[in-house]
Scaffold this motif. Structure first.
Motif, PDB file in Angstrom:
ATOM      1  N   CYS A  63      14.464  16.578 -26.829  1.00 45.74           N
ATOM      2  CA  CYS A  63      13.611  17.398 -27.474  1.00 45.74           C
ATOM      3  C   CYS A  63      14.310  18.731 -27.734  1.00 45.74           C
ATOM      4  N   ASP A  64      13.828  19.164 -29.077  1.00 40.01           N
ATOM      5  CA  ASP A  64      14.246  20.656 -29.580  1.00 40.01           C
ATOM      6  C   ASP A  64      13.082  21.325 -29.871  1.00 40.01           C
ATOM      7  N   THR A  65      12.756  21.471 -30.967  1.00 43.03           N
ATOM      8  CA  THR A  65      11.339  22.144 -31.255  1.00 43.03           C
ATOM      9  C   THR A  65      10.333  20.978 -31.610  1.00 43.03           C
ATOM     10  N   GLN A  66      10.802  19.757 -31.649  1.00 39.28           N
ATOM     11  CA  GLN A  66       9.956  18.444 -31.775  1.00 39.28           C
ATOM     12  C   GLN A  66      10.604  17.428 -31.032  1.00 39.28           C
ATOM     13  N   ILE A  67       9.936  16.428 -30.448  1.00 39.83           N
ATOM     14  CA  ILE A  67      10.662  15.132 -29.678  1.00 39.83           C
ATOM     15  C   ILE A  67      11.381  14.290 -30.826  1.00 39.83           C
ATOM     16  N   HIS A  68      12.650  14.166 -30.440  1.00 37.77           N
ATOM     17  CA  HIS A  68      13.483  13.367 -31.355  1.00 37.77           C
ATOM     18  C   HIS A  68      13.629  11.775 -30.832  1.00 37.77           C
ATOM     19  N   LYS A  69      13.679  11.578 -29.560  1.00 36.49           N
ATOM     20  CA  LYS A  69      13.944  10.356 -28.947  1.00 36.49           C
ATOM     21  C   LYS A  69      13.169  10.280 -27.644  1.00 36.49           C
ATOM     22  N   VAL A  70      12.655   9.171 -27.347  1.00 40.51           N
ATOM     23  CA  VAL A  70      11.994   8.701 -25.834  1.00 40.51           C
ATOM     24  C   VAL A  70      12.436   7.420 -25.768  1.00 40.51           C
ATOM     25  N   TYR A  71      12.992   7.051 -24.383  1.00 40.99           N
ATOM     26  CA  TYR A  71      13.531   6.007 -24.114  1.00 40.99           C
ATOM     27  C   TYR A  71      13.579   5.761 -22.619  1.00 40.99           C
ATOM     28  N   GLU A  72      13.466   4.364 -22.238  1.00 39.16           N
ATOM     29  CA  GLU A  72      13.411   4.084 -20.935  1.00 39.16           C
ATOM     30  C   GLU A  72      15.082   4.196 -20.363  1.00 39.16           C
ATOM     31  N   LEU A  73      15.350   4.637 -19.253  1.00 40.94           N
ATOM     32  CA  LEU A  73      16.720   4.516 -18.963  1.00 40.94           C
ATOM     33  C   LEU A  73      17.065   3.275 -18.384  1.00 40.94           C
ATOM     34  N   GLY A  74      18.414   2.532 -18.724  1.00 42.93           N
ATOM     35  CA  GLY A  74      18.584   1.481 -18.513  1.00 42.93           C
ATOM     36  C   GLY A  74      20.024   1.679 -17.643  1.00 42.93           C
ATOM     37  N   LYS A  75      20.836   0.634 -17.556  1.00 50.91           N
ATOM     38  CA  LYS A  75      21.835   0.777 -16.860  1.00 50.91           C
ATOM     39  C   LYS A  75      23.137   1.520 -17.360  1.00 50.91           C
ATOM     40  N   THR A  76      23.096   1.673 -18.660  1.00 49.49           N
ATOM     41  CA  THR A  76      23.842   2.584 -19.338  1.00 49.49           C
ATOM     42  C   THR A  76      23.267   3.608 -20.147  1.00 49.49           C
ATOM     43  N   LEU A  77      24.087   4.907 -20.345  1.00 49.18           N
ATOM     44  CA  LEU A  77      23.565   5.843 -20.892  1.00 49.18           C
ATOM     45  C   LEU A  77      23.999   6.034 -22.429  1.00 49.18           C
ATOM     46  N   ASP A  78      23.431   6.576 -23.154  1.00 51.99           N
ATOM     47  CA  ASP A  78      23.672   6.700 -24.810  1.00 51.99           C
ATOM     48  C   ASP A  78      23.589   8.366 -24.670  1.00 51.99           C
ATOM     49  N   VAL A  79      24.846   8.762 -24.885  1.00 55.19           N
ATOM     50  CA  VAL A  79      25.218  10.325 -24.769  1.00 55.19           C
ATOM     51  C   VAL A  79      24.997  11.142 -26.056  1.00 55.19           C
ATOM     52  N   ARG A  80      24.575  10.390 -27.110  1.00 52.88           N
ATOM     53  CA  ARG A  80      24.651  10.908 -28.480  1.00 52.88           C
ATOM     54  C   ARG A  80      23.206  11.660 -28.451  1.00 52.88           C
ATOM     55  N   VAL A  81      22.967  12.775 -28.823  1.00 49.30           N
ATOM     56  CA  VAL A  81      21.635  13.479 -28.746  1.00 49.30           C
ATOM     57  C   VAL A  81      21.281  13.882 -30.218  1.00 49.30           C
ATOM     58  N   SER A  82      20.009  14.024 -30.350  1.00 45.73           N
ATOM     59  CA  SER A  82      19.503  14.167 -31.547  1.00 45.73           C
ATOM     60  C   SER A  82      18.720  15.654 -31.545  1.00 45.73           C
ATOM     61  N   GLY A  83      18.731  16.241 -32.569  1.00 42.83           N
ATOM     62  CA  GLY A  83      17.862  17.535 -32.603  1.00 42.83           C
ATOM     63  C   GLY A  83      19.107  18.771 -33.230  1.00 42.83           C
ATOM     64  N   ARG A  84      19.275  19.593 -32.200  1.00 42.48           N
ATOM     65  CA  ARG A  84      20.083  20.772 -32.358  1.00 42.48           C
ATOM     66  C   ARG A  84      19.728  21.724 -33.310  1.00 42.48           C
ATOM     67  N   GLY A  85      18.372  21.777 -33.114  1.00 41.67           N
ATOM     68  CA  GLY A  85      17.605  22.968 -33.794  1.00 41.67           C
ATOM     69  C   GLY A  85      17.239  24.094 -32.777  1.00 41.67           C
ATOM     70  N   GLY A  86      15.849  24.520 -33.022  1.00 45.03           N
ATOM     71  CA  GLY A  86      15.430  25.418 -32.207  1.00 45.03           C
ATOM     72  C   GLY A  86      14.749  25.076 -30.734  1.00 45.03           C
ATOM     73  N   THR A  87      14.198  25.829 -29.975  1.00 48.50           N
ATOM     74  CA  THR A  87      13.845  25.209 -28.755  1.00 48.50           C
ATOM     75  C   THR A  87      12.483  25.736 -28.443  1.00 48.50           C
ATOM     76  N   ASP A  88      11.580  24.634 -28.029  1.00 49.52           N
ATOM     77  CA  ASP A  88      10.276  24.592 -27.890  1.00 49.52           C
ATOM     78  C   ASP A  88       9.900  23.662 -26.819  1.00 49.52           C
TER      79      ASP A  88
END
Length: 174
Positions: A63-88
């Motif tokens: 999340c930055d000012t809005q939620i961009h992704k919600v996912y259950e953590l599995g055995k691997t991590l996806d390190v690409r993040v979404s957002g990069r705007g303001g903070t809330d």
């Protein structure tokens, strides 16, 4: 544990207490103020939590000012993040309280722990969307500051851990 209770007999071979499975929401501040290096710090902490417990259920919220992704953590991590705007911080807390959804997905119950990984450059969430303070842990980046009441920028802290205005905090140390 029950030796002091009158009338309770103690067995020579007591059973084993099962480890409780915890429900954790791990929120990641993906705003522009969080550098790529800090994102790497956050993901290394998330990986350590993931490797430590097999019984723990972890839901990741980006999340930055809005939620961009919600996912259950599995055995691997996806390190690409979404957002990069303001903070809330409010959207994550609204989602956790069940007052908002993300693409039809609601948080079904208040988690045992909400870990919010951030640089702290935002004021605390609104009172009406807060969960109990004992269920909140602010994971501050190595250059992060502690979010506090009534100000936009958080308080700089040299402490590694402690209590803030709302919840506890732990700072990532290089």
């Amino acid at each position: 544990r029950h030796i002091s209770i009158p009338g309770v007999e103690v067995c020579d071979y007591p059973g084993k207490k099962k480890n409780k499975a915890y429900n954790i929401v791990f929120a990641i501040d993906t705003s522009a103020s969080v550098s790529s290096y800090e994102i790497q710090e956050i993901f290394s902490e998330l990986k350590a939590i993931m490797d430590m417990s097999t019984e723990t259920h972890i839901t990741v919220v980006e999340c930055d000012t809005q939620i961009h992704k919600v996912y259950e953590l599995g055995k691997t991590l996806d390190v690409r993040v979404s957002g990069r705007g303001g903070t809330d911080f409010n959207p994550v807390f609204k989602w956790v309280c069940g007052k908002a959804d993300f693409e039809g997905t609601k948080c079904d119950k208040v988690p045992d722990l909400l870990i919010y990984a951030t640089d702290g450059e935002c004021s605390l969430p609104q009172q009406e969307v807060r969960i109990p303070a004992n269920k909140v842990l602010w994971l501050l980046s190595s250059r992060g500051s502690l979010p506090c009441e009534g100000t936009y920028w958080g308080k700089s802290t040299t402490e590694v851990s402690g209590y803030g205005d709302y919840g506890r905090f732990v700072k990532i140390v290089r």
